[in-house]
Every structure is written in C-alpha cells, then in structure tokens.
Write an enzyme that holds these catalytic residues in place. Structure first.
Site, PDB file in Angstrom:
ATOM      1  N   ASP A 510       5.463  -9.226   1.929  1.00 34.05           N
ATOM      2  CA  ASP A 510       6.668  -8.364   1.982  1.00 34.05           C
ATOM      3  C   ASP A 510       7.388  -8.486   3.273  1.00 34.05           C
ATOM      4  O   ASP A 510       6.564  -8.172   4.054  1.00 34.05           O
ATOM      5  CB  ASP A 510       6.738  -7.581   1.050  1.00 34.05           C
ATOM      6  CG  ASP A 510       7.995  -6.531   1.108  1.00 34.05           C
ATOM      7  OD1 ASP A 510       9.026  -7.151   0.890  1.00 34.05           O
ATOM      8  OD2 ASP A 510       7.962  -5.127   1.474  1.00 34.05           O
ATOM      9  N   ASP A 691       4.565  -3.180   0.215  1.00 34.57           N
ATOM     10  CA  ASP A 691       4.601  -1.839   0.339  1.00 34.57           C
ATOM     11  C   ASP A 691       5.723  -1.018  -0.653  1.00 34.57           C
ATOM     12  O   ASP A 691       5.600   0.104  -0.981  1.00 34.57           O
ATOM     13  CB  ASP A 691       4.728  -1.318   1.872  1.00 34.57           C
ATOM     14  CG  ASP A 691       6.251  -1.308   2.066  1.00 34.57           C
ATOM     15  OD1 ASP A 691       6.655  -2.528   1.707  1.00 34.57           O
ATOM     16  OD2 ASP A 691       6.875  -0.382   2.524  1.00 34.57           O
TER      17      ASP A 691
END
Lengths: 812, 54
Positions: A510, A691
């Site tokens: 990500d 996250d």
C-alpha cells in the site's frame, strides 16, 4: 531522553516558531502547543515528571484538549455508561478502557500513577501490550467521566470497551497458557534429568532397581505434562475430528499419545527405552511457540475492538429546536442531522448539508491529502473532519455503512484465503501414518513368526520411531524463529506465516502510511532570490493554517526567522493571502496566485504584486527504510508492486522514487482484493504490506500479510505479521530469517527421517544394544536443537543493521 | 542408592512447591504488568497512594 531544542518537550513534534513554554520544576521547556503545555504542567504538578526521564518513546501529538474533554463528558450519561461499566459485588465499579498512545513502559507508569491520584480510584491495571487499562473505582467519589478526564489531561485518549470485554478472555487465555508452559518446562527439565541418568547408566553399569526407579520417576513428571499442559492439543484434535477434518492438532496429539503410551507400556513392562523426556520437551516447545504467537495476537488486537475504535462512540444530534444533544452512535437513525466538530470522526455514512469542510479519509481510502467536501457531497463514517465543523444528514448506520462493509469484506477474504498445507503439518501427518503402518506390519509379521514376541517388537518400533529428534525438529526451529523475530519487534501472529514469508514471490505494498508518511515534506524551492528568505515569507503566511501544505512549509522553515503576517485571508481550495512588512503576498496553487490555470498543479507558489517569488515543490515523505526494504526484496527475487487508493500522480511519484514500475492508483478495497485474485490466478505467492482500513481485506486475503503497528487497528487485526518497528527495514530481515528457518527445518526433518529409517529396521529386529540406542537418540536430538539455534546467525554477508539488535543472547 | 531415596523425593517436593508458587503468582496477577516495575527503582519518591488497595 529529551534533547533540548530538538522538538516539543512532551511529544517531540516540530516546534512552531516562538513556541509556548512549559514550566517543569521551575525550568521552562519549549512545547509545540497549549495542549502539550497543559499536559506537561499537570504531570509536573502530580509529581510525576520523572516520566520524561524514564520514557524511551514519545507519545503521539496531543489531541485538542477541549475535544478530549467533550468526549469524556459523554460518559456521564447513565444510559451509555450502563453498557461499559460492571458493578462489582461490593458495589464498586469496574471498566476496561482501550487507551490510545501507550508507547513504552513509562506511559504505563504515568497512567497508573496519575489515575491512582484521582480520588475514589481504587485499582488501576495497565497492560501496555494490549493498550488496555482495567480500573476499579468507588462510584461515590469518582465516575467514568472523571477518570477519562484525568487520562485526557495527561494526553491519552481512552475509550471504554463494552462490558463483554470485561470478562477478559484474553487474560484468562494468557494465564492458562503461562501455567501450561511452566508445567511443561518443569516437567521437561526433570524428565531430562532422569533420562540422562538412564542414558549414562546404559554406558556405565546401572543397578536394575535404580533403572526401574528412573523410569517410574520419568512417568511421574511426564504425566502432568501430557494430561495438563498438552490439553489444548488433545482438545483441538477432538474438535477437528468431530468436524471431520485433520487439523494441525490431530497429528500432534497422536504423536504425543503414541510416545507417551509406548513409554508407559515400556515402564510397566520394566524393559526397553522410555521417552518421557522427549514427550515433555515436545510439548514444551510446541507450547512455547504457541505462547509467542498468542502474545503477538493479543498485540494485534481483534476485529471487534478495531471497529469500536474507528467509529466514534457518540454523536451530537440536532433536536427539532436546533439545539444539540449527545447520543450514542448506535442510537442514530437515517435522517438524523448530526454535528461533527473539527478533529472528530464522522459517526455514520451521510451527506454533508452544512458549509463546506475538509475530511481526512487516509485510513479508509488511502487518499493522502485531506479532501474538500461541499454541501451535498457524501461523507464516509470513520473519516476525520480536519477542517470543520461538518453538519451531515445520516443516510446509513450500523451494518450498512462503508466501514461495516469493509469489515465484512475482511471476514470473507479471511475465510477464502488459499490455505496451503503447512510443511510441518504435512510431515507430521505423514510421519504418524508411516509409523502406524510400520507398527501394524510388524505386529502382523511377528504374529506369524513368533506371537510371543509380537507385542515387544511392535512396541520397539513405536518407541524407536517416535524419537525426540523428529518431534523436536520442527517446533525447535519455529520457536527459535518466532523468538528471534519478536526481538526485532516483528510479531508473528500465525505460525505458518514464517513459511509463507519465505515462499512469497510477489510483494504488494500500500502506499499511503506504508511506503510514505501521510505528512508532506518540502523537496525543492525554485526561487529567483534568496531561498531561505522566500521560505520564511511563505512560513509567515502559512503559520496560522491547518492545511497540510501550510504545515509542511512551517516545518521546513523551523530555525529561520519568521516574521509576523497581518490580515491573513484564506481562500477555499486556493491558498492564503496576507501582508508581511507592508507588502502583500499570496501563497497557494498557481490558479489562485497567478489567476491563471497552469499544468504544474502540484507546485505551491509564493508571489507578490510584481510577480512570482518562489515555487515550492512538496512531496510525501518516504517512510524510513522504505527504499531499502523495496530494494532488498527486489534483490531477493520478489516482484514488488504498489496498489494504492490514492491519486495516480501521487502513486506514480512514490513509485518513481522507489524504482517500482508496477503500480495501480485509485483502488478501492474490493478492487485491491480483485488484483490479489489476479495475482493468485497467475500462481503467485503474495506478500501484502499495508496499514489502512482499506487494506484490511487485502491483508486478510493474502498468502502472508504484514501490517504496520502504527496503522489502523482493523489492519493490524487482519495481519499475520505485525511490524512494530517504525522502520520497514525489518521486513527483508524477517524474510531472511524465515528463509533460513525453512532451510534449517528441512535439514532437521531430513536428518531425523534418515536417522529413523536407518535405526527402525535394526530396532525391530532387536539388533540395537540399548547403550547405542540411547547415545544415538540424545546425539540426534542435540543435533536438531543446535541446528535450530543456527537460525539468525549470519552466515553470508548481509546488509548490516537490524540484526545487530537481535543477537542470539538477547532472545527471551 | 540410599541418598537417591531421600534426595529425589525431596527434589520432587521442591518442584511441586515451585509449581504452586508460580500458579499463585499467575493467579494473583503478578505477571499482569511486566513493564512498570523495572522503572520503579529509578523514580525519586513515589507519590502517596492512599487510594490504592491491595
């Protein structure tokens, strides 16, 4: 721990020019905001300023104190309190709080001490690992709101958890695990002692009576290990069998039962070898591995907690007469009008009906920049109002919200995760099957030849082929790897993650919050004149603004002499204008400053009436260790790609800086999951690092997922491995250890298998003298344990750094 | 051999004692907080905890 002048005395954040001063024991210390100042002075008043000496990490930046006070006040409402407070038998009240921002042992100390100073509080128990506090108080003298107030004053945001959490399954689980581990440890040590006597006695001469005694003693100490400590394995096996599946527990339980049962038979017979030491060690190692993963799991938290944290507990609802009332978020209904103050999270999905605002959806969508929302735009529950307030009409609540949808996606992805049979499990199952087949063959064979010897021979096969070496080969290596990784602050939640980490062929990252920080940094200034002067001017204009670009400029100007700006005016979506030293300046996007749209949209321009003074280029800050981690992974033969929810230009910029060619932007949580399925269809073993909340389904569906401890709780709860270090560098190191572990594991298994295949035929025929069997057995188990200890030793030249923090001696 | 008859039962009694002590410690939440106690010797004067009950 505080370096004077480096940052805020309390939270370590960058200081504004001209910082407020907090007085600690009469000496002034600079702090970043009034909130920190209040916290510092309050801590000093309580006589707890030792905290600053003891701490090893700085707490997060303080939330707005007024906001914390407001959210604490809600808990004065009895109908809300009812759900989170338990009334004890003696009339005292008990609550479990989830406390945000516990970073080190000093935080725990500070919280315990400052709450103990609140009148009426009788018991404070803080678990830093789980970020929870258990509080017992006397309702006559204190209440939940005063306790939350006290926490807010020292800078911790706390949320009461539901009364269901008070039963505290975690604590019971951890206590039971500790007791089981201790019994297994004690038993293993004692059994080993009696076994050594037997081994030595086989070489020297030993009184048969003493030999008999040693056997019975071994049985005595191994019995509690098998019947008490090994219970979870038997229970798990029983559950699996009833569900008509073969889990990990079935072969393990069978192996324990076989070794123990055969040894008991030998002891009763009063002849042959007993393996009470091996069975105890086996149980001990397995339990040690489980204990480590349990602690990692507790650290990671669970989905229910994570959701509770994301959505605020209460909302401010408009009544018909236009006044506000506070209600629990669960009481909201579609159609309600809700007021969300600046800095608060939005309680439900809805539509903005009031003035324009700016919201931060970074955790939900991966979008790094706060977004402007106008009247009529949709707002997503769980996102934060950065510039507000916002007034919204609630459209969807509870299970219909986007947030709940993501949680459902996580649950589904987890259940459809491609499960490879684990190497250890496979080997154990095959091993048990082979031994049983061999024993059966032996029994049948001998019953034809000499029925009188059939039992003894079958038993010999069972005993010799259930050796410590085989039982120890896998657990010893895995336990060593888990402990080593934990000492690097990499916590493994699922034990087979070690194996998957070693096998991964693709890595999907990500961007926002994982590879990059959400904060911007200034990377270049194009100025005609003096750059510092231009920056100081920009900072003078930007100082009062909460916009991320403005804050980045102010941070960059720290250390410069920033003048005072007058009559500052901020233009929505454009920039700032103001007067510094009698000249007027404009700072912002090209469209605003030059009144003409330009292609170069990312730049921030400072201009006065005569023209452009400087162009500032800002970019997201790469997380420390991000480029090293990506390089190391790529050097290890892993294909790296970025799948982000952010805008294409930002993803491209980050990918370019990291040298990643594969990237996708504007991906929703379900689009990310689809990309994962594509990769799986291509036969890839995918490692996912993320996250955010929007990464949670991706993390849950990956072959192995790594969540950052600083990320959303939902992401942590769906990760297999939690990286607690602030630095991504530990990821390639962890992979290296995982690969080493798998190599050692295979060596161990091969060794144990070879040894057993060689010895079993001779043992079955009664050709192995006892002293040789004993010697071979102990050398064999010693070999696998020592081999397991090799994990983490540097054999080949490795990138220097993280491993030095994890020397073998420091492993707990 | 004679010494074994005395010493081994003795060692088992000690072992059981250690086990009981450990169980007691776990039950009484001695392992609940593994972080703060190591800081206590470093603090100056612990503030009075008149509220706290054991």
């Amino acid at each position: 721990m505080n370096v004077p002048g480096a940052g805020c005395w309390h939270c370590g954040d960058t200081l504004p020019p001209d910082p407020p001063q907090a007085l600690v024991a009469g000496a002034p210390h600079p702090v970043c905001c009034q909130g920190c100042r209040a916290a510092v002075e309050w801590i000093d008043q309580l006589g707890l300023s030792d905290y600053y000496r003891l701490r090893s990490a700085t707490p997060p930046r303080l939330a707005d104190p007024a906001r914390s006070r407001r959210s604490a006040d809600v808990w004065q409402r009895p109908d809300l309190v009812r759900h989170v407070v338990r009334i004890l038998a003696d009339g005292r009240r008990e609550a479990l709080l989830s406390v945000d921002g516990i970073r080190c042992a000093a935080c725990v100390w500070l919280i315990e001490r400052s709450l103990a100073a609140v009148a009426g509080v009788q018991l404070v128990q803080v678990n830093g690992l789980a970020q929870r506090a258990r509080i017992v108080w006397d309702e006559q003298r204190a209440n939940l709101a005063t306790i939350l107030h006290a926490l807010a004053r020292i800078g911790y945001d706390a949320l009461p958890l539901g009364a269901g959490a008070l039963d505290d399954a975690r604590r019971r689980e951890s206590n039971a695990a500790m007791k089981r581990l201790a019994v297994a440890g004690f038993g293993a040590m004692q059994a080993m002692m009696y076994a050594s006597a037997l081994y030595l006695g086989a070489i020297e001469t030993m009184d048969p009576a003493a030999r008999e005694l040693m056997r019975w003693l071994g049985l005595l100490v191994a019995t509690p290990v098998v019947f008490y400590s090994a219970q979870p394995f038997f229970q798990g096996a029983w559950r699996a069998l009833r569900a008509r599946t073969l889990g990990v527990d079935v072969p393990v339980a069978l192996a324990i039962a076989l070794i123990f049962g055969a040894s008991v038979a030998q002891a009763l017979r009063g002849a042959g070898e007993v393996y009470f030491d091996s069975v105890s060690m086996f149980v001990f190692f397995l339990l040690a591995g489980r204990y480590l993963t349990m602690r990692a799991r507790h650290r990671a938290g669970d989905l229910a907690d994570a959701l509770a944290r994301l959505a605020p507990a209460y909302a401010e609802r408009y009544l018909a007469d236009g006044s506000l009332e506070r209600v629990g978020a669960s009481e909201l209904a579609p159609g309600d009008r809700v007021h969300v103050a600046q800095g608060m999270r939005i309680p439900a999905d809805g539509v903005l009906v009031g003035a324009a605002c700016r919201v931060d959806e970074a955790l939900l969508s991966g979008e790094s920049a706060p977004l402007r929302r106008r009247c009529g735009d949709a707002l997503v529950g769980g996102s934060m109002v950065v510039e507000g307030p916002a007034i919204l009409r609630v459209e969807r609540v509870g299970a219909d919200t986007a947030l709940a949808g993501i949680a459902a996606l996580v649950a589904r992805a987890q259940s459809t995760r491609p499960r490879l049979a684990r190497a250890g499990e496979q080997a154990a199952a095959g091993f048990v099957a082979r031994v049983l087949a061999l024993a059966a063959l032996c029994a049948i064979g001998w019953s034809f030849v000499d029925p009188a010897r059939a039992f003894a021979a079958t038993l010999a096969v069972l005993v010799v082929s259930c050796p410590c070496a085989f039982a120890l080969a896998v657990p010893a290596a895995i336990t060593r790897a888990l402990a080593l990784l934990a000492s690097m602050r990499v916590f493994v939640v699922r034990p087979d993650a070690v194996e998957q980490l070693a096998r991964a062929s693709h890595a999907v990252f990500d961007k926002t919050g994982t590879l990059t920080d959400t904060r911007l940094e200034l990377i270049a200034i194009d100025a005609a004149g003096d750059r510092d002067q231009a920056l100081a001017l920009a900072a003078a204009l930007a100082r009062g603004s909460r916009h991320p670009v403005a804050q980045a400029l102010v941070r960059a100007a720290a250390g410069l002499a920033v003048r005072h700006a007058d009559s500052i005016r901020s233009v929505d979506g454009g920039g700032l204008a103001g007067v510094v030293g009698k000249r007027s300046y404009r700072l912002g996007s090209p469209a605003f400053v030059l009144a003409a749209g330009q292609a170069d949209d990312d730049a921030v321009i400072l201009a006065d009436d005569s023209g452009v003074i400087a162009i500032f280029r800002l970019s997201e800050r790469l997380r420390s260790g991000a480029s090293e981690a990506v390089d190391a992974l790529r050097a290890g033969g892993i294909e790296v790609e970025i799948v982000s929810g952010d805008a294409a230009s930002k993803v491209a910029a980050a990918a370019r800086r990291l040298g990643i060619t594969q990237w996708r932007a504007r991906q929703s949580a379900s689009a990310k999951l689809e990309r994962l399925h594509e990769l799986h269809a291509g036969g890839a073993q995918v490692l996912v690092v993320g996250d955010g909340v929007n990464d949670a389904p991706l993390l849950a569906g990956a072959d192995v997922s790594v969540a950052l401890a600083s990320g959303a709780e939902l992401a942590r709860a769906s990760g297999d491995v939690i990286l607690d270090a602030d630095c991504l560098n530990t990821l390639p190191e962890a992979r290296l250890i995982a690969r080493q572990t798998m190599a050692v594991l295979r060596q161990n298994q091969r060794w144990a298998l070879t040894y057993n295949l060689t010895v079993v035929p001779f043992a079955a025929l009664g050709l192995v003298p006892p002293w040789l069997a004993a010697l071979g057995m102990s050398v064999s188990s010693l070999a696998v344990v020592l081999n397991a200890l090799r994990i983490g030793r540097r054999t080949a030249p490795q990138p220097a750094g993280v491993l030095t923090a994890a020397e073998p001696g420091q492993v707990a | 051999m004679n010494s074994l008859v005395v010493l081994i039962p003795l060692s088992i009694v000690v072992l059981i004692g250690a086990g009981i002590a450990f169980f007691w410690a776990v039950e009484n939440e001695q392992f609940e907080d593994m972080d703060t106690p190591r800081l206590l010797p470093l603090t100056d004067d612990p503030p009075p905890n008149e509220n706290e009950q054991p």
